[in-house]
Design an enzyme around this catalytic site. Structure first.
Site, PDB file in Angstrom:
ATOM      1  N   GLY A   1      -7.421 -62.170  47.553  1.00 52.59           N
ATOM      2  CA  GLY A   1      -7.208 -63.354  46.942  1.00 52.59           C
ATOM      3  C   GLY A   1      -8.349 -64.597  47.255  1.00 52.59           C
ATOM      4  O   GLY A   1      -8.079 -65.452  46.555  1.00 52.59           O
ATOM      5  N   ARG A   2      -9.152 -64.040  47.967  1.00 52.02           N
ATOM      6  CA  ARG A   2     -10.246 -65.330  48.269  1.00 52.02           C
ATOM      7  C   ARG A   2     -11.568 -64.525  48.665  1.00 52.02           C
ATOM      8  O   ARG A   2     -12.539 -65.114  49.190  1.00 52.02           O
ATOM      9  CB  ARG A   2      -9.858 -66.240  49.297  1.00 52.02           C
ATOM     10  CG  ARG A   2      -9.630 -65.568  50.594  1.00 52.02           C
ATOM     11  CD  ARG A   2      -9.494 -66.651  51.800  1.00 52.02           C
ATOM     12  NE  ARG A   2      -9.096 -66.019  53.019  1.00 52.02           N
ATOM     13  CZ  ARG A   2      -9.160 -66.599  53.945  1.00 52.02           C
ATOM     14  NH1 ARG A   2      -9.686 -67.744  54.295  1.00 52.02           N
ATOM     15  NH2 ARG A   2      -8.484 -66.152  55.077  1.00 52.02           N
TER      16      ARG A   2
ATOM     17  N   ASP B   1      -6.257 -71.388  47.478  1.00 55.52           N
ATOM     18  CA  ASP B   1      -7.651 -71.791  46.581  1.00 55.52           C
ATOM     19  C   ASP B   1      -8.597 -70.988  46.549  1.00 55.52           C
ATOM     20  O   ASP B   1      -9.508 -71.148  45.757  1.00 55.52           O
ATOM     21  CB  ASP B   1      -7.987 -73.161  47.319  1.00 55.52           C
ATOM     22  CG  ASP B   1      -8.488 -73.022  48.741  1.00 55.52           C
ATOM     23  OD1 ASP B   1      -8.578 -71.810  49.300  1.00 55.52           O
ATOM     24  OD2 ASP B   1      -8.713 -73.899  49.435  1.00 55.52           O
ATOM     25  N   GLY B   2      -8.613 -69.842  47.241  1.00 53.43           N
ATOM     26  CA  GLY B   2      -9.593 -68.643  46.926  1.00 53.43           C
ATOM     27  C   GLY B   2     -10.813 -69.031  47.982  1.00 53.43           C
ATOM     28  O   GLY B   2     -11.783 -68.425  47.780  1.00 53.43           O
TER      29      GLY B   2
ATOM     30  N   ASP C   1     -11.459 -58.176  58.980  1.00 51.85           N
ATOM     31  CA  ASP C   1     -10.578 -59.474  58.999  1.00 51.85           C
ATOM     32  C   ASP C   1     -10.205 -60.115  60.075  1.00 51.85           C
ATOM     33  O   ASP C   1      -9.038 -60.282  60.427  1.00 51.85           O
ATOM     34  CB  ASP C   1      -9.227 -58.988  58.065  1.00 51.85           C
ATOM     35  CG  ASP C   1      -9.220 -58.637  56.396  1.00 51.85           C
ATOM     36  OD1 ASP C   1     -10.294 -58.559  55.906  1.00 51.85           O
ATOM     37  OD2 ASP C   1      -8.323 -58.722  55.881  1.00 51.85           O
TER      38      ASP C   1
ATOM     39  N   ASP D   1      -2.613 -54.694  56.169  1.00 54.41           N
ATOM     40  CA  ASP D   1      -3.435 -55.160  55.046  1.00 54.41           C
ATOM     41  C   ASP D   1      -4.555 -55.294  55.923  1.00 54.41           C
ATOM     42  O   ASP D   1      -5.841 -55.499  55.131  1.00 54.41           O
ATOM     43  CB  ASP D   1      -3.223 -56.230  54.117  1.00 54.41           C
ATOM     44  CG  ASP D   1      -2.441 -57.401  54.961  1.00 54.41           C
ATOM     45  OD1 ASP D   1      -1.584 -57.188  55.648  1.00 54.41           O
ATOM     46  OD2 ASP D   1      -2.996 -58.328  54.940  1.00 54.41           O
TER      47      ASP D   1
HETATM   48  P1  AMP Z   1      -5.595 -62.640  55.562  1.00 47.86           P
HETATM   49  O1  AMP Z   1      -4.776 -63.738  56.350  1.00 47.86           O
HETATM   50  O2  AMP Z   1      -7.080 -63.423  55.491  1.00 47.86           O
HETATM   51  O3  AMP Z   1      -5.778 -61.314  56.027  1.00 47.86           O
HETATM   52  O4  AMP Z   1      -4.896 -62.757  54.153  1.00 47.86           O
HETATM   53  C1  AMP Z   1      -3.753 -62.446  53.656  1.00 47.86           C
HETATM   54  C2  AMP Z   1      -3.556 -62.563  52.346  1.00 47.86           C
HETATM   55  O5  AMP Z   1      -3.701 -63.924  52.071  1.00 47.86           O
HETATM   56  C3  AMP Z   1      -4.593 -61.914  51.632  1.00 47.86           C
HETATM   57  O6  AMP Z   1      -4.001 -61.339  50.280  1.00 47.86           O
HETATM   58  C4  AMP Z   1      -5.665 -63.130  51.182  1.00 47.86           C
HETATM   59  O7  AMP Z   1      -6.405 -62.663  50.132  1.00 47.86           O
HETATM   60  C5  AMP Z   1      -4.778 -63.987  50.789  1.00 47.86           C
HETATM   61  N1  AMP Z   1      -5.299 -65.477  51.189  1.00 47.86           N
HETATM   62  C6  AMP Z   1      -5.451 -65.884  52.259  1.00 47.86           C
HETATM   63  N2  AMP Z   1      -6.057 -67.207  52.136  1.00 47.86           N
HETATM   64  C7  AMP Z   1      -6.231 -67.538  51.128  1.00 47.86           C
HETATM   65  C8  AMP Z   1      -6.811 -68.494  50.107  1.00 47.86           C
HETATM   66  N3  AMP Z   1      -7.299 -69.463  50.958  1.00 47.86           N
HETATM   67  N4  AMP Z   1      -6.773 -68.334  48.797  1.00 47.86           N
HETATM   68  C9  AMP Z   1      -6.186 -67.329  48.162  1.00 47.86           C
HETATM   69  N5  AMP Z   1      -5.853 -66.276  48.902  1.00 47.86           N
HETATM   70  C10 AMP Z   1      -5.561 -66.286  50.132  1.00 47.86           C
HETATM   71 MG    MG Z   2      -6.803 -59.680  55.380  1.00 47.14          MG
END
Ligand code: AMP
Ligand code: MG
Length: 494
Positions: free
Chosen positions: A89-90, A122-123, A259, A249
């Site tokens: 997502g980002r 916000d990506g 991650d 994930d």
């Molecule tokens: P993470 O906690 O980084 O492992 O992210 C978990 C999920 O949330 C993944 O699918 C990420 O791509 C999405 N995600 C986390 N932060 C953002 C962000 N700021 N914008 C878009 N997607 C996000």
């Molecule tokens: Mg992740």
């Protein structure tokens, strides 16, 4: 310059696996750091990712020729609950390349803007988590733990909205693969056996080529991931590392640490330590990590069932047999590694109790995890310098039980063939002097975020390049935090 160093092999898997998307440009990127040593290792000199590449490459403002940027699709169990629609997502996968040794690696950029998988996000990434990931992943590599590597970090010149406005950042990171347990779950959830097969075959072809000869290659893949995750989590435990978000994930099929979010190294030892602000029930507490490893591997096994055998009952029995091996594999890795930390090259059944007793004493005395093992590795057989240990223990009355433990340890050492100096050298090689302590990371982030001062970050990064070597003048980096410096909680920064 090589004509086109990018392989983009993931794209060949088919449209269901990803969204083709370019990074969203940022206004005013500045390079913070570029990892020359890693670039040398990977042979990046002749590629668009070389040391003189313009910052626009590492900011996503310019997509290098030949790269086919994509956002990968995946699902995942977050804190035990299945979420069918996660995905990058980002982040974007810029593509694959091959190292001079013929090893395939993925190039990934995090903080590059919205994708089809962004949901409400916000990506983007804030600068703090980018610096944290850079420091911790590079320290893990130097500590000898399989991990993603950090190639470059930039500031974007833009702000991101979190609990307050924060400067934005982008990290370019390298992994053997960014395929996760959650990537398999994505296809299982869709009942897409063809997709599962293609993904499993891709992983075997690219990263586990030895398994091609196996009688049942999918069962062999399960076995390899069980072994890899058991070894990885044992290493985390031996260093006091808490990943913080072991969602499926965030668990790599290449069995590297990936991650980095609210991850942390413990200072004083507490077996149920949690740092992550969102881990309310301690699901991902220090001592629960091995169990969660098995839970995650069970989810992976479920994904492979349709491939392991046509008859699902047979497949279940076969997968169960493999999963049962995890406990033993983990215990063996853990005990062998812990014995090495105590200077024991051999492993006896009773050593488990010796290790556990030490941890019990450490816990009841708030002893610093890293310094306890480091200072143990300075002790001589004749007990002449035991004093160096004692100020690590809170409760002087309990020092008696620690000195008893030292007696037991020395008795056990007498069964070893190694000489005193040889044993100390062996212990120093596995007991770090420096770890990326939370309060040091926090100080680096504060200086960067609040004052655009990266000198604290660079100085810390430099020390962490040689975690097993005592560095004169760098004693401050060894120390646990003072009471006012203690970081009680860490945040995902999402
Ligand atoms: P993470 O906690 O980084 O492992 O992210 C978990 C999920 O949330 C993944 O699918 C990420 O791509 C999405 N995600 C986390 N932060 C953002 C962000 N700021 N914008 C878009 N997607 C996000
Ligand atoms: Mg992740």
């Amino acid at each position: 310059m090589k004509t086109n160093p990018f392989k983009n092999s993931y794209v060949d898997l088919g449209r269901d696996f990803y969204q083709s998307i370019k990074p969203t440009p940022v206004h005013n990127p500045q390079l913070i750091i570029y990892n020359r040593e890693l670039a040398d290792e990977l042979g990046l000199d002749e590629t668009p990712l070389n040391a003189s590449a313009d910052v626009s490459v590492f900011a996503g403002n310019e997509v290098p020729e030949g790269a086919g940027p994509i956002a990968m699709a995946y699902s995942g169990h977050q804190f035990g609950h299945f979420n069918p629609q996660l995905g990058d997502g980002r982040a974007i996968l810029l593509g694959q390349m091959e190292s001079p040794g013929g090893r395939s690696f993925d190039i990934h950029m995090k903080g590059t803007g919205q994708t089809a998988f962004s949901r409400n996000g916000d990506g983007r990434a804030a600068l703090g988590p980018v610096l944290r990931e850079y420091l911790v992943s590079e320290a893990m590599a130097r500590l000898g733990v399989p991990t993603t590597r950090a190639l470059a970090a930039v500031t974007t010149g833009e702000e991101v909205i979190r609990e307050r406005l924060l400067p934005g950042g982008i990290i370019t990171r390298i992994a053997a693969s960014f395929v996760r347990i959650g990537t398999f779950e994505y296809f299982l959830a869709r009942g897409d056996k063809a997709g599962l097969t293609r993904l499993a075959d891709y992983m075997i072809e690219q990263y586990y080529a030895d398994l091609k000869q196996a009688e049942n290659r999918y069962l062999a893949l399960l076995d390899a991931i069980i072994e890899g995750q058991a070894a990885l989590i044992a290493q985390w435990m031996q260093l006091g590392f808490i990943h913080g978000v072991m969602n499926t994930d965030n668990m790599s099929i290449a069995c590297e640490t990936i991650d980095y979010g609210p991850c942390a190294f413990m200072d004083h030892y507490a077996h149920d330590r949690v740092y992550s602000s969102i881990d309310h029930d301690g699901r991902y507490a220090y001592n629960n990590q091995p169990n969660i490893g098995l839970w995650n591997l069970s989810r992976f096994a479920e994904c492979l069932l349709p491939l392991i055998d046509e008859d699902q009952n047979t497949a279940v029995e076969m997968a169960k047999d493999q999963l049962e091996r995890y406990i033993n594999a983990y215990q063996e890795h853990w005990l062998t590694g812990m014995c090495a930390k105590l200077g024991l090259a051999t492993v006896l059944d009773e050593d488990k109790a010796l290790v556990e007793n030490l941890f019990t004493i450490m816990a009841s005395n708030n002893a610093d995890f890293t310094l306890t093992f480091y200072r143990l590795s300075m002790l001589d057989l004749d007990a002449s310098n035991d004093d160096v240990m004692l100020d690590l223990f809170d409760d002087v009355d309990d020092v008696g039980s620690f000195t008893q433990w030292l007696d037991q340890w020395r008795q056990r050492l007498s069964l070893e063939a190694s000489e005193n100096d040889e044993r100390k050298a062996m212990m120093r090689a596995v007991n770090p002097v420096y770890i990326p302590r939370n309060h040091l990371i926090e100080a680096a982030i504060r200086a960067a975020e609040d004052h655009a001062d990266f000198s604290v970050f660079h100085a810390l990064h430099e020390v962490l390049q040689h975690p097993y070597d005592f560095q004169p003048g760098k004693e401050a980096y060894m120390q646990p935090p003072l009471p006012h410096e203690v970081v009680q909680q860490t945040f995902c920064g999402t």
